[in-house]
Design a protein around this motif. Structure first.
Motif, PDB file in Angstrom:
ATOM      1  N   LEU A 132       0.824  -1.207   0.000  1.00 26.20           N
ATOM      2  CA  LEU A 132       0.000   0.000   0.000  1.00 26.20           C
ATOM      3  C   LEU A 132       0.864   1.266   0.000  1.00 26.20           C
ATOM      4  O   LEU A 132       0.793   2.075  -0.922  1.00 26.20           O
ATOM      5  CB  LEU A 132      -0.947  -0.001   1.208  1.00 26.20           C
ATOM      6  N   TYR A 133       1.699   1.421   1.021  1.00 23.44           N
ATOM      7  CA  TYR A 133       2.513   2.631   1.154  1.00 23.44           C
ATOM      8  C   TYR A 133       3.483   2.816  -0.014  1.00 23.44           C
ATOM      9  O   TYR A 133       3.519   3.876  -0.639  1.00 23.44           O
ATOM     10  CB  TYR A 133       3.274   2.593   2.479  1.00 23.44           C
ATOM     11  N   VAL A 146      -1.152   6.552   4.836  1.00 23.04           N
ATOM     12  CA  VAL A 146      -1.190   5.078   4.777  1.00 23.04           C
ATOM     13  C   VAL A 146       0.051   4.496   5.458  1.00 23.04           C
ATOM     14  O   VAL A 146      -0.044   3.537   6.231  1.00 23.04           O
ATOM     15  CB  VAL A 146      -1.269   4.606   3.308  1.00 23.04           C
TER      16      VAL A 146
END
Length: 297
Positions: A132-133, A146
């Motif tokens: 995600l990040y 995030v």
């Protein structure tokens, strides 16, 4: 000749490993986990503490290696990252991936021997950081939001390792480190702004080094300090802070906010770098004060 090659390659292997796992960052994360464990433990089990250190280092190290594999082409473009093992050609992608997978297995396995909840949070941390990040860093400034989730896990992970329970106490530790991520990483994003631009990374909240960004830095610094003082009011279960320690936390909090305001006034790379250093000192001193408060009172 062969013995000379072995002698020279061994230090380089160690150097590559410490660089690709970002040893300073990983050790600071392990320090946070230890602080969380000491806060949660009723009696200190040094074997669990050792497992937490090994598992924690492997967890963060694996995340960093995956990150560098995914960003290998972008790392070549930035001054601060172009000498990392992969872009510099000292380590191949295959070797790096094997290292990452081995660290993941050892890390999650080691944390699982402490208790399943600790392993679960460790796995969530790796997943959020890598999947995600990392991809969001080139897409949106929300990547910092995030990334603050996996970044905030280590402090609470120690408590979960000590108690096999997730409640208000580790939730509070998570909240403190979650808010802290913003002034810390935005300060880094500020003074490395031009270098991040070369790699196409969007790290500042509005994409600019201006008053809008500086105001958000101040707000999140204040929220960090307020979150840090919550345990002083006796509403966070076994996690409690005495009035004396609350004053100390308030003092270093004023120090943090002062440097955030200073960035707003000066808007210079130097002021941003000073805020980054102060933020690191803040979270380290906070954890020391919290632990000392528990064992001295």
């Amino acid at each position: 000749m062969a013995s000379t090659q072995a002698h020279t390659s061994s230090p380089s292997l160690v150097k590559n490993f410490t660089e690709i796992t970002k040893i300073r960052l990983s050790v600071s994360v392990v320090f946070s986990s230890i602080a969380g464990y000491l806060l949660g433990a009723e009696t200190i089990d040094f074997m669990v503490l050792l497992l937490l250190c090994v598992g924690g280092y492997c967890m963060v190290g694996a995340s960093n290696v995956y990150n560098q594999v995914m960003e290998k082409d972008l790392d070549k473009l930035m001054d601060r990252t172009k000498d990392r093992p992969i872009p510099a050609g000292r380590m191949g992608v295959t070797s790096a991936m094997i290292t990452a997978v081995v660290l993941t297995v050892i890390g999650i396995g080691t944390l699982y021997t402490i208790n399943p909840q600790t392993a679960m949070f460790g796995a969530i941390s790796i997943f959020m950081y890598v999947f995600l990040y990392t991809p969001l860093k080139t897409k949106t400034p929300l990547s910092v939001f995030v990334g603050a989730f996996p970044g905030a896990i280590p402090f609470m992970l120690g408590w979960v390792a000590a108690t096999n329970d997730f409640g208000i106490e580790p939730g509070t530790l998570f909240m403190i480190q979650f808010f802290w991520q913003f002034p810390h990483f935005w300060a880094i994003g500020w003074f490395l702004f031009k270098d991040y631009q070369k790699g196409g990374f969007a790290m500042l909240p509005n994409g600019r080094r201006d008053k809008g960004t500086a105001v958000q830095v101040i707000l999140y610094s204040i929220w960090t300090v307020l979150a840090s003082l919550v345990p002083a009011f006796g509403v966070t279960g076994r996690l409690y802070l005495t009035p004396f320690s609350a004053v100390l936390i308030g003092g270093i909090g004023i120090w943090l906010v002062y440097y955030a305001v200073r960035l707003y006034k000066l808007k210079t790379d130097k002021a941003a770098k000073q805020l980054m250093l102060v933020s690191v000192s803040y979270i380290t001193l906070l954890q020391i004060i919290y632990v000392a408060d528990k064992f001295i009172r």
